[in-house]
Design an enzyme around this catalytic site. Structure first.
Site, PDB file in Angstrom:
ATOM      1  N   CYS A   1       0.728  -1.300   0.205  1.00 16.46           N
ATOM      2  CA  CYS A   1      -0.002   0.172  -0.013  1.00 16.46           C
ATOM      3  C   CYS A   1       0.779   1.273  -0.009  1.00 16.46           C
ATOM      4  CB  CYS A   1      -0.814  -0.052   1.226  1.00 16.46           C
ATOM      5  SG  CYS A   1      -2.105   1.453   1.250  1.00 16.46           S
TER       6      CYS A   1
ATOM      7  N   CYS B   1      -0.717   4.146   2.140  1.00 19.88           N
ATOM      8  CA  CYS B   1      -0.523   3.955   3.579  1.00 19.88           C
ATOM      9  C   CYS B   1       0.947   4.319   3.828  1.00 19.88           C
ATOM     10  CB  CYS B   1      -0.898   2.644   3.909  1.00 19.88           C
ATOM     11  SG  CYS B   1      -2.349   1.720   3.414  1.00 19.88           S
ATOM     12  N   ASP B   2       1.804   3.788   3.226  1.00 18.75           N
ATOM     13  CA  ASP B   2       3.204   3.516   3.728  1.00 18.75           C
ATOM     14  C   ASP B   2       4.026   4.433   2.939  1.00 18.75           C
ATOM     15  OD1 ASP B   2       2.399   1.765   5.616  1.00 18.75           O
ATOM     16  OD2 ASP B   2       2.755   0.170   4.235  1.00 18.75           O
TER      17      ASP B   2
END
Ligand code: NAP
Length: 309
Positions: A135, A138-139
């Site tokens: 992701c 997200c990261d």
């Protein structure tokens, strides 16, 4: 007659499930959508969507999900959080065994989507969440000015690698062939992006580090040479696997585990339909998922009408 809770249960809250829910709610069916996490599915982790009509400037995955969910709720569809563990489609009233109760319905739409496939290489599991990710939304922001690797040559790998260049100073894009699979416009953008270095004909062999990802080994399949690269993170986007484990043999699946449907989205079990990424389809896009879902919902409505006469 067995217990009956709903005319229709929609399993899955991605674009396909939400669109099926919209059509079911507007048809005034006694329907419910169940989702094991939060509505959205894979588009929740998609940074930017440019190929869904109606949004000429593009829209973030999270905003599109929010709009779809609001629209469904506006028409009164209940959305509940449960996981389906087992199904029995052998009787006219279908039984769904959830984590906390059983549900009975005349008809079911399977819209459970797909999940990222793993490479199954050393380090992939132990460093998951410690530099290994699927992701970018997200990261990615954790790796500002860092060096990251991405694996894959499809739409996801290429689109998300471009997104990663917003943060990382360098992105190695590792692809096993000498040509990308992604759509042409994404290829053009990636290949002209100065922060992306293509590692063609190459495969990721292992991921190493102490507590977090520190380096990777990449083998060039043409030369046989393996090189070690220092990276801060490694994003793996090598395709998807259908979320069909809970179905066991309740409906026919193709060789890769995707649900087989006809042009009305009917599965092999009467009254059970499938839509979106979970079905066997030549194209997996938001626009095709919602198209499938509209057909599945109308097919379910016709089925419910016929069995309720
Ligand atoms: P995909 O299209 O199946 O691509 C998977 C990529 O991973 C391919 O390039 C494949 O290589 C590579 N690969 C597979 N197994 C591998 C392995 N063991 N080792 C190394 N590489 C491996 O998957 P995806 O990119 O996740 O996309 C899934 C679906 O969602 C697709 O239908 C895609 O079009 C759609 N999608 C669309 C968009 C968009 O419209 N913007 C965005 C994201 C996803 P080969 O090319 O050699 O097979």
């Amino acid at each position: 007659m067995s217990k009956l809770d709903f005319d229709l249960v929609i399993i899955g809250g991605g674009p396909a499930g939400l669109a099926a829910g919209l059509y079911a709610a507007r048809a005034k069916l006694n329907a419910i959508l169940i989702e094991k996490m939060v509505p959205g599915g894979q588009i929740l982790v998609t940074d930017w969507i440019e190929n869904y009509p109606g949004f000429p400037e593009g829209i973030s995955g999270a905003d599109l999900v929010l709009k779809m969910t609001d629209q469904v709720r506006k028409f009164g569809l209940p959305i509940e959080g449960h996981e389906v563990l087992n199904v029995d489609f052998n009787q006219p009233i279908k039984k769904l065994q959830l984590n906390d109760k059983d549900l009975y319905a005349k008809s079911v739409i399977i819209a459970t989507g797909a999940s990222p496939r793993k490479l199954r290489i050393p380090g992939e599991d132990i460093f998951y969440g410690k530099g290994v990710s699927t992701c970018a939304t997200c990261d990615g922001p954790f790796y500002k000015d860092g060096v990251v690797a991405a694996v894959g040559g499809g739409d996801t790998a290429v689109q998300e690698s471009i997104f990663l260049t917003k943060f990382a100073r360098k992105v190695y894009l590792i692809h096993r062939r000498d040509r990308l699979r992604a759509e042409a416009i994404l290829q053009e953008r990636a290949l002209s992006n100065g922060k992306i270095e293509m590692l063609w004909d190459s495969v990721l062999k292992r991921i190493d580090g102490l507590t977090n990802v520190e380096r990777i080994s990449v083998e060039n399949l043409k030369t046989g040479v393996t090189k070690n690269l220092k990276v801060d993170a490694c994003f793996i986007w090598v395709g998807i696997l259908p979320n069909t484990g809970f179905l066991k043999d309740a409906v026919a699946l193709d060789q890769s585990g995707f649900v087989i449907v006809d042009s009305n989205m009917k599965t092999s079990a009467p009254g059970v339909f499938a839509a979106g990424d979970v079905r066997n389809t030549p194209l997996r896009q938001i626009v095709t998922a919602v198209g499938d879902a509209a057909i599945a919902a109308v097919s379910a409505e016709h089925y419910i009408e016929a069995v309720s006469r």
